[in-house]
Design an enzyme around this catalytic site. Structure first.
Site, PDB file in Angstrom:
ATOM      1  N   GLU A  83       0.732  -0.766   0.051  1.00 52.42           N
ATOM      2  CA  GLU A  83       0.084   0.321  -0.052  1.00 52.42           C
ATOM      3  C   GLU A  83       0.843   1.883  -0.254  1.00 52.42           C
ATOM      4  OE1 GLU A  83      -2.850  -0.097   2.966  1.00 52.42           O
ATOM      5  OE2 GLU A  83      -2.788  -2.704   3.109  1.00 52.42           O
ATOM      6  N   CYS A  96       3.703   8.980   1.366  1.00 46.22           N
ATOM      7  CA  CYS A  96       3.738   7.315   3.049  1.00 46.22           C
ATOM      8  C   CYS A  96       4.141   6.164   1.758  1.00 46.22           C
ATOM      9  CB  CYS A  96       2.783   7.593   3.223  1.00 46.22           C
ATOM     10  SG  CYS A  96       3.041   5.723   4.504  1.00 46.22           S
ATOM     11  N   CYS A 103       5.124  -7.029   7.381  1.00 39.61           N
ATOM     12  CA  CYS A 103       6.035  -6.855   9.391  1.00 39.61           C
ATOM     13  C   CYS A 103       6.376  -7.258   9.949  1.00 39.61           C
ATOM     14  CB  CYS A 103       5.712  -5.222   9.120  1.00 39.61           C
ATOM     15  SG  CYS A 103       6.552  -4.245  10.381  1.00 39.61           S
ATOM     16  N   CYS A 107       3.955  -4.951  16.591  1.00 42.01           N
ATOM     17  CA  CYS A 107       3.237  -3.694  17.330  1.00 42.01           C
ATOM     18  C   CYS A 107       1.827  -3.848  17.188  1.00 42.01           C
ATOM     19  CB  CYS A 107       3.402  -2.706  16.554  1.00 42.01           C
ATOM     20  SG  CYS A 107       5.135  -1.828  16.374  1.00 42.01           S
ATOM     21  N   CYS A 110      -1.028  -2.218  15.349  1.00 41.15           N
ATOM     22  CA  CYS A 110      -0.615  -2.045  13.730  1.00 41.15           C
ATOM     23  C   CYS A 110      -1.346  -3.636  12.833  1.00 41.15           C
ATOM     24  CB  CYS A 110       0.794  -2.203  13.727  1.00 41.15           C
ATOM     25  SG  CYS A 110       0.994  -1.385  12.545  1.00 41.15           S
ATOM     26  N   GLY A 151       5.911  -2.365   6.845  1.00 44.90           N
ATOM     27  CA  GLY A 151       7.439  -2.167   7.007  1.00 44.90           C
ATOM     28  C   GLY A 151       7.832  -1.901   7.596  1.00 44.90           C
ATOM     29  N   GLU A 152       9.281  -2.084   8.203  1.00 41.23           N
ATOM     30  CA  GLU A 152       9.913  -1.503   9.535  1.00 41.23           C
ATOM     31  C   GLU A 152      11.341  -1.527   8.408  1.00 41.23           C
ATOM     32  OE1 GLU A 152       9.933  -0.270  12.193  1.00 41.23           O
ATOM     33  OE2 GLU A 152      12.007   0.062  11.887  1.00 41.23           O
ATOM     34  N   SER A 206       9.019   6.006  16.325  1.00 45.36           N
ATOM     35  CA  SER A 206       7.346   5.331  17.327  1.00 45.36           C
ATOM     36  C   SER A 206       8.179   4.865  18.568  1.00 45.36           C
ATOM     37  CB  SER A 206       7.023   4.047  16.663  1.00 45.36           C
ATOM     38  OG  SER A 206       7.219   4.432  15.049  1.00 45.36           O
ATOM     39  N   CYS A 325      -1.725   2.246   8.019  1.00 43.55           N
ATOM     40  CA  CYS A 325      -0.508   1.188   7.937  1.00 43.55           C
ATOM     41  C   CYS A 325      -1.818   0.096   7.900  1.00 43.55           C
ATOM     42  CB  CYS A 325       0.754   0.519   8.864  1.00 43.55           C
ATOM     43  SG  CYS A 325       1.336   1.992   9.164  1.00 43.55           S
TER      44      CYS A 325
HETATM   45  N1  SAH Z   1       7.905   0.238  11.426  1.00 42.94           N
HETATM   46  C1  SAH Z   1       7.646   1.686  11.564  1.00 42.94           C
HETATM   47  C2  SAH Z   1       7.335   1.959  10.014  1.00 42.94           C
HETATM   48  C3  SAH Z   1       5.799   1.570   9.485  1.00 42.94           C
HETATM   49  S1  SAH Z   1       4.633   2.237  11.027  1.00 42.94           S
HETATM   50  C4  SAH Z   1       6.922   2.129  12.960  1.00 42.94           C
HETATM   51  O1  SAH Z   1       6.831   1.310  12.749  1.00 42.94           O
HETATM   52  O2  SAH Z   1       7.597   3.367  13.282  1.00 42.94           O
HETATM   53  C5  SAH Z   1       4.192   3.983  10.671  1.00 42.94           C
HETATM   54  C6  SAH Z   1       3.846   5.026  11.896  1.00 42.94           C
HETATM   55  O3  SAH Z   1       2.549   4.439  12.481  1.00 42.94           O
HETATM   56  C7  SAH Z   1       4.156   3.635  13.354  1.00 42.94           C
HETATM   57  O4  SAH Z   1       4.913   5.428  14.340  1.00 42.94           O
HETATM   58  C8  SAH Z   1       3.171   3.342  13.408  1.00 42.94           C
HETATM   59  O5  SAH Z   1       3.641   3.308  14.970  1.00 42.94           O
HETATM   60  C9  SAH Z   1       2.032   3.297  13.227  1.00 42.94           C
HETATM   61  N2  SAH Z   1       1.017   3.200  13.395  1.00 42.94           N
HETATM   62  C10 SAH Z   1       0.371   1.649  12.937  1.00 42.94           C
HETATM   63  N3  SAH Z   1      -0.694   1.367  13.327  1.00 42.94           N
HETATM   64  C11 SAH Z   1      -1.139   2.549  13.712  1.00 42.94           C
HETATM   65  C12 SAH Z   1      -2.862   2.461  13.998  1.00 42.94           C
HETATM   66  N4  SAH Z   1      -3.797   1.243  13.817  1.00 42.94           N
HETATM   67  N5  SAH Z   1      -2.867   4.547  14.826  1.00 42.94           N
HETATM   68  C13 SAH Z   1      -1.541   5.164  14.639  1.00 42.94           C
HETATM   69  N6  SAH Z   1      -1.076   4.877  14.512  1.00 42.94           N
HETATM   70  C14 SAH Z   1      -0.284   3.535  14.318  1.00 42.94           C
END
Ligand code: SAH
Length: 338
Positions: A83, A96, A103, A107, A110, A151-152, A206, A325
């Site tokens: 995406e 973005c 991933c 988390c 996510c 992804g990370e 994050s 995401c």
């Molecule tokens: N893996 C990386 C980048 C991808 S996530 C990271 O963890 O930063 C991009 C951002 O979206 C991160 O800050 C993540 O914690 C946040 N994110 C993921 N799921 C989310 C959700 N359901 N609501 C709000 N932010 C979210």
């Protein structure tokens, strides 16, 4: 490929090295080999049979009725899909992009990580997302990029660094590194290595919690690295690049949103060259975590402001099109499974 690598590859094919510059510039305009009109037909055919010119295609686009944000579902040559989200701000179009298919960071809030990581994306597949988005902008081009899709990035380090060097290359898309943000859940050794690359992008961390106890409830990476080690790595990044670090903090009801959490966060970040981005949680229906009210956001922000921590609430965009995401990909994958 970097221009030097392209030169070598062409030399190995028995071609003149100066062709590398022409091909590089075509590829970064998103052209197909068959359209590279200043190359001989024979060379165009040879490239088409040996190389891949367009590794990403738009499979589906959803446009937000609220703010015009576009969500793309991109298809890759091996059948996987990823995406991207295109947002129009007054300072330019911001894209973005994803860095992996899925991933593995786990988390809890996510959607991208629900089915684990399928594979890393190549730098070409990251560039392909930018090219695809540009084709939808009639004349305008992507001005800012955030590596905040699925992804990370620090778990796909080499290809991400290659992408950053290529996308900012003066003979290519030439997008300024200062217009690019890389977001990580906090892989400390890679963050330190990244600080040494000499790439002045914005690093987003994050964080999502003011202490390890809370962070470990929602982010498995917190069992591997403490907040202290993670913030130290951020300080190292600031020291090496002179850039401020952005801390991402998604407010989750009953988990990390109490004013006391804001106090604790402020004390951890005191004196740091940083900014806190408060994110209203996008509810992912597979997860039992919920966002907070506007009043709770305000109260959290007030504490940070009183403590002189620079902070803003992130504007939500594309809420009606599964903007967060991994949400759209999951939905399509579920619909396709019998
Ligand atoms: N893996 C990386 C980048 C991808 S996530 C990271 O963890 O930063 C991009 C951002 O979206 C991160 O800050 C993540 O914690 C946040 N994110 C993921 N799921 C989310 C959700 N359901 N609501 C709000 N932010 C979210």
């Amino acid at each position: 490929m970097y221009p030097e690598e392209l030169k070598k590859a062409l030399a190995d094919m028995g071609e003149k090295p100066f062709r590398a510059g022409q091909i590089f510039s075509w590829l970064h305009k998103g052209a197909k080999f068959s359209d590279m009109t200043n190359l001989s037909l024979a060379l165009r055919d040879k490239l088409a049979s040996e190389g891949v010119d367009q590794p990403v295609a738009i499979r589906e686009t959803r446009v937000s009725q609220i703010d015009g944000t576009k969500k793309f579902l991109f298809s890759l040559l091996d059948g996987n899909c990823i995406e991207g989200v295109l947002m129009r701000y007054h300072y330019g179009a911001t894209l973005c992009i994803s860095t992996q298919v899925g991933c593995k960071m786990g988390c809890r809030f996510c959607a991208s990580t629900l089915d684990g990581c399928v594979r890393n994306l190549t730098a070409a597949e990251m560039l392909g997302q930018v090219h695809c988005a540009n084709t939808t902008l009639d004349g305008e081009t992507v001005h800012n990029i955030v590596l905040m899709g699925s992804g990370e990035p620090m778990d796909n380090y080499d290809e991400v660094v290659r992408f950053l060097r290529l996308v900012s290359h003066p003979e290519g898309l030439n997008i300024g590194l200062r217009h690019i943000s890389v977001s990580t859940c906090g892989l400390v050794p890679q963050m330190r290595k990244f600080a040494d690359e000499g790439l002045p992008v914005t690093l987003s961390l994050s964080l999502h919690a003011p202490n390890d106890t809370i962070r470990r409830q929602i982010m498995p990476i917190a069992h591997r690295y403490t907040i202290e080690e993670t913030i130290d790595a951020c300080c190292y990044y600031i020291e090496k690049t002179g850039r401020r670090v952005v801390f991402e903090y998604a407010l989750i009801d009953g988990v990390n949103a109490e004013p006391a959490c804001a106090e604790e966060l402020a004390s951890k970040l005191r004196g740091m060259q940083c900014h806190v981005n408060l994110i209203p949680l996008n509810t992912v229906k597979e997860r039992n975590l919920f966002g907070v009210t506007e009043k709770q956001v305000r109260a959290f922000l007030d504490v940070l402001e009183k403590r002189h921590i620079s902070a803003t609430r992130r504007r939500e965009m594309g809420d009606d099109i599964e903007g967060a995401c991994g949400q759209l990909r999951n939905k399509v994958m579920q619909e396709e499974q019998p």
